[in-house]
Motif scaffolding. Sequence first.
Motif, PDB file in Angstrom:
ATOM      1  N   HIS A  56      45.163  84.332  -3.695  1.00  0.00           N
ATOM      2  CA  HIS A  56      44.343  84.651  -2.519  1.00  0.00           C
ATOM      3  C   HIS A  56      45.193  85.268  -1.404  1.00  0.00           C
ATOM      4  CE1 HIS A  56      40.318  83.213  -3.460  1.00  0.00           C
ATOM      5  NE2 HIS A  56      40.852  82.173  -4.078  1.00  0.00           N
ATOM      6  N   ILE A  57      46.388  84.746  -1.186  1.00  0.00           N
ATOM      7  CA  ILE A  57      47.249  85.306  -0.149  1.00  0.00           C
ATOM      8  C   ILE A  57      47.603  86.759  -0.474  1.00  0.00           C
ATOM      9  CG2 ILE A  57      49.587  85.194   0.820  1.00  0.00           C
ATOM     10  CD1 ILE A  57      49.369  82.175   0.777  1.00  0.00           C
ATOM     11  N   TYR A  58      47.921  87.014  -1.715  1.00  0.00           N
ATOM     12  CA  TYR A  58      48.270  88.386  -2.107  1.00  0.00           C
ATOM     13  C   TYR A  58      47.073  89.328  -1.947  1.00  0.00           C
ATOM     14  CZ  TYR A  58      49.495  92.389  -4.971  1.00  0.00           C
ATOM     15  OH  TYR A  58      49.720  93.674  -5.411  1.00  0.00           O
ATOM     16  N   LEU A  59      45.903  88.917  -2.436  1.00  0.00           N
ATOM     17  CA  LEU A  59      44.733  89.786  -2.380  1.00  0.00           C
ATOM     18  C   LEU A  59      44.245  90.017  -0.954  1.00  0.00           C
ATOM     19  CD1 LEU A  59      42.687  88.446  -5.430  1.00  0.00           C
ATOM     20  CD2 LEU A  59      44.022  90.550  -5.292  1.00  0.00           C
ATOM     21  N   ASN A  60      44.466  89.048  -0.065  1.00  0.00           N
ATOM     22  CA  ASN A  60      44.012  89.189   1.317  1.00  0.00           C
ATOM     23  C   ASN A  60      45.012  89.908   2.210  1.00  0.00           C
ATOM     24  OD1 ASN A  60      41.741  87.813   0.608  1.00  0.00           O
ATOM     25  ND2 ASN A  60      41.945  86.195   2.105  1.00  0.00           N
ATOM     26  N   THR A  61      46.246  90.095   1.735  1.00  0.00           N
ATOM     27  CA  THR A  61      47.281  90.667   2.597  1.00  0.00           C
ATOM     28  C   THR A  61      47.825  91.997   2.077  1.00  0.00           C
ATOM     29  OG1 THR A  61      47.936  88.423   3.239  1.00  0.00           O
ATOM     30  CG2 THR A  61      49.457  90.200   3.779  1.00  0.00           C
ATOM     31  N   VAL A 117      40.799  91.555   9.447  1.00  0.00           N
ATOM     32  CA  VAL A 117      40.880  90.538   8.398  1.00  0.00           C
ATOM     33  C   VAL A 117      39.509  89.917   8.154  1.00  0.00           C
ATOM     34  CG1 VAL A 117      41.828  88.266   7.845  1.00  0.00           C
ATOM     35  CG2 VAL A 117      43.320  90.051   8.738  1.00  0.00           C
ATOM     36  N   ALA A 118      38.750  89.690   9.210  1.00  0.00           N
ATOM     37  CA  ALA A 118      37.413  89.113   9.040  1.00  0.00           C
ATOM     38  C   ALA A 118      36.517  90.029   8.213  1.00  0.00           C
ATOM     39  CB  ALA A 118      36.785  88.851  10.408  1.00  0.00           C
ATOM     40  N   LEU A 119      36.481  91.310   8.553  1.00  0.00           N
ATOM     41  CA  LEU A 119      35.596  92.242   7.853  1.00  0.00           C
ATOM     42  C   LEU A 119      36.074  92.540   6.447  1.00  0.00           C
ATOM     43  CD1 LEU A 119      34.874  94.744  10.777  1.00  0.00           C
ATOM     44  CD2 LEU A 119      33.373  92.963   9.881  1.00  0.00           C
ATOM     45  N   ARG A 120      37.392  92.587   6.267  1.00  0.00           N
ATOM     46  CA  ARG A 120      37.944  92.987   4.967  1.00  0.00           C
ATOM     47  C   ARG A 120      38.131  91.812   4.017  1.00  0.00           C
ATOM     48  NH1 ARG A 120      39.673  93.790   0.747  1.00  0.00           N
ATOM     49  NH2 ARG A 120      41.007  95.460  -0.079  1.00  0.00           N
ATOM     50  N   PRO A 155      42.428  77.473  -0.216  1.00  0.00           N
ATOM     51  CA  PRO A 155      43.161  78.734  -0.431  1.00  0.00           C
ATOM     52  C   PRO A 155      42.591  79.909   0.349  1.00  0.00           C
ATOM     53  CG  PRO A 155      42.811  77.613  -2.524  1.00  0.00           C
ATOM     54  CD  PRO A 155      41.998  76.885  -1.497  1.00  0.00           C
ATOM     55  N   ARG A 156      41.268  79.965   0.504  1.00  0.00           N
ATOM     56  CA  ARG A 156      40.670  81.078   1.242  1.00  0.00           C
ATOM     57  C   ARG A 156      40.982  80.998   2.737  1.00  0.00           C
ATOM     58  NH1 ARG A 156      37.397  80.328  -3.208  1.00  0.00           N
ATOM     59  NH2 ARG A 156      36.486  82.246  -4.088  1.00  0.00           N
ATOM     60  N   VAL A 157      40.945  79.784   3.287  1.00  0.00           N
ATOM     61  CA  VAL A 157      41.250  79.627   4.710  1.00  0.00           C
ATOM     62  C   VAL A 157      42.724  79.934   4.983  1.00  0.00           C
ATOM     63  CG1 VAL A 157      41.334  77.995   6.635  1.00  0.00           C
ATOM     64  CG2 VAL A 157      39.390  77.974   5.069  1.00  0.00           C
ATOM     65  N   VAL A 158      43.613  79.372   4.171  1.00  0.00           N
ATOM     66  CA  VAL A 158      45.050  79.610   4.357  1.00  0.00           C
ATOM     67  C   VAL A 158      45.385  81.088   4.159  1.00  0.00           C
ATOM     68  CG1 VAL A 158      47.346  79.086   3.445  1.00  0.00           C
ATOM     69  CG2 VAL A 158      45.679  77.263   3.731  1.00  0.00           C
ATOM     70  N   ALA A 159      44.779  81.719   3.161  1.00  0.00           N
ATOM     71  CA  ALA A 159      45.042  83.139   2.924  1.00  0.00           C
ATOM     72  C   ALA A 159      44.559  83.995   4.085  1.00  0.00           C
ATOM     73  CB  ALA A 159      44.370  83.583   1.626  1.00  0.00           C
ATOM     74  N   GLY A 160      43.399  83.659   4.660  1.00  0.00           N
ATOM     75  CA  GLY A 160      42.908  84.407   5.813  1.00  0.00           C
ATOM     76  C   GLY A 160      43.822  84.260   7.013  1.00  0.00           C
ATOM     77  N   MET A 161      44.306  83.051   7.263  1.00  0.00           N
ATOM     78  CA  MET A 161      45.236  82.839   8.374  1.00  0.00           C
ATOM     79  C   MET A 161      46.549  83.577   8.145  1.00  0.00           C
ATOM     80  SD  MET A 161      44.787  78.861   9.516  1.00  0.00           S
ATOM     81  CE  MET A 161      45.953  79.171  10.843  1.00  0.00           C
ATOM     82  N   PHE A 162      47.068  83.487   6.936  1.00  0.00           N
ATOM     83  CA  PHE A 162      48.326  84.180   6.624  1.00  0.00           C
ATOM     84  C   PHE A 162      48.166  85.688   6.808  1.00  0.00           C
ATOM     85  CE2 PHE A 162      51.219  86.358   3.743  1.00  0.00           C
ATOM     86  CZ  PHE A 162      52.429  85.731   4.021  1.00  0.00           C
ATOM     87  N   SER A 163      47.058  86.228   6.343  1.00  0.00           N
ATOM     88  CA  SER A 163      46.822  87.666   6.475  1.00  0.00           C
ATOM     89  C   SER A 163      46.718  88.086   7.938  1.00  0.00           C
ATOM     90  CB  SER A 163      45.546  88.048   5.724  1.00  0.00           C
ATOM     91  OG  SER A 163      45.275  89.425   5.837  1.00  0.00           O
ATOM     92  N   GLY A 164      45.962  87.321   8.736  1.00  0.00           N
ATOM     93  CA  GLY A 164      45.813  87.672  10.147  1.00  0.00           C
ATOM     94  C   GLY A 164      47.129  87.616  10.905  1.00  0.00           C
ATOM     95  N   ILE A 165      47.924  86.564  10.678  1.00  0.00           N
ATOM     96  CA  ILE A 165      49.204  86.438  11.366  1.00  0.00           C
ATOM     97  C   ILE A 165      50.174  87.521  10.917  1.00  0.00           C
ATOM     98  CG2 ILE A 165      51.206  84.932  11.650  1.00  0.00           C
ATOM     99  CD1 ILE A 165      49.270  82.558  11.388  1.00  0.00           C
TER     100      ILE A 165
END
Length: 270
Positions: A56-61, A117-120, A155-165
Amino acid sequence: MTSSASWSRMLTHSGQTAQRWFVEWWQLVHLGALIMVLALSPSSYSRDNRGVLGRHIYLNTAPILLGFSLLCALVTVVITRIVVVTALSYGLSQYALQVVIRVLVLELIPLTAALFVALRCTIPDGAELTAMQASGELDEMRRQGGEPMRREVLPRVVAGMFSGITLAALSCVVSLVVAYVAVYGFAMAGLAGYTRLFGQVFSPAVTLIFVMKTLLFSLSVSLIPMASALYGIPGIQGTSVRTSAEMRGLVRMFAVILLIEVASLVGNYY
């Protein structure tokens, strides 16, 4: 009689709306506390969970990192040019770079990164979680002894936070470098003055507000879509439908982002 009945219906509707509003915000706070506990628990990082989290982190970032950085570089060039030319025309060239740093790095980039990050990422992740909830996949996972909160939501919440930061931090660095090059070129002559100016803008208080704002932005855009997915469909909240739940989630997310931005502006400039 009619007037009394109308007032009664209006008061009942207002009470139900206030109750629903309180329940939705309480569910959001409860989910945030639960995610925080799970994120700090070593048992959440078993081998299987680490694989899901890493994916999830990879796909979101990774897919959006380069494109967003290039977009920030382009916007930085345009805004820097506009501000410098305008400042020169008014004889205020000494303030041009400070304005660029404050407008871009302090305000625009963290906000833009969070919305991007929210939209994507996080809103599509929330829609995917909604589909899993509606199809009964999460209930089936519970019956089999699994933990959907630890396996699918965390995993989705952590990945979203990691991507935004990550997007906010990298884009700020890119914007600072591009702004310097746009003003001074590739010469090193202005580096000392630029560094001193950066230090004047990023005082300890401003730096703390910037870090807290980025973290809260990332948490908001990651957590609220998941809360809407878990608590906003039939079976969880009987009178809700999917479209209205998603719309309330979006409104709630933008309201939280607006409050964070207003609070940061008050802290920086008052």
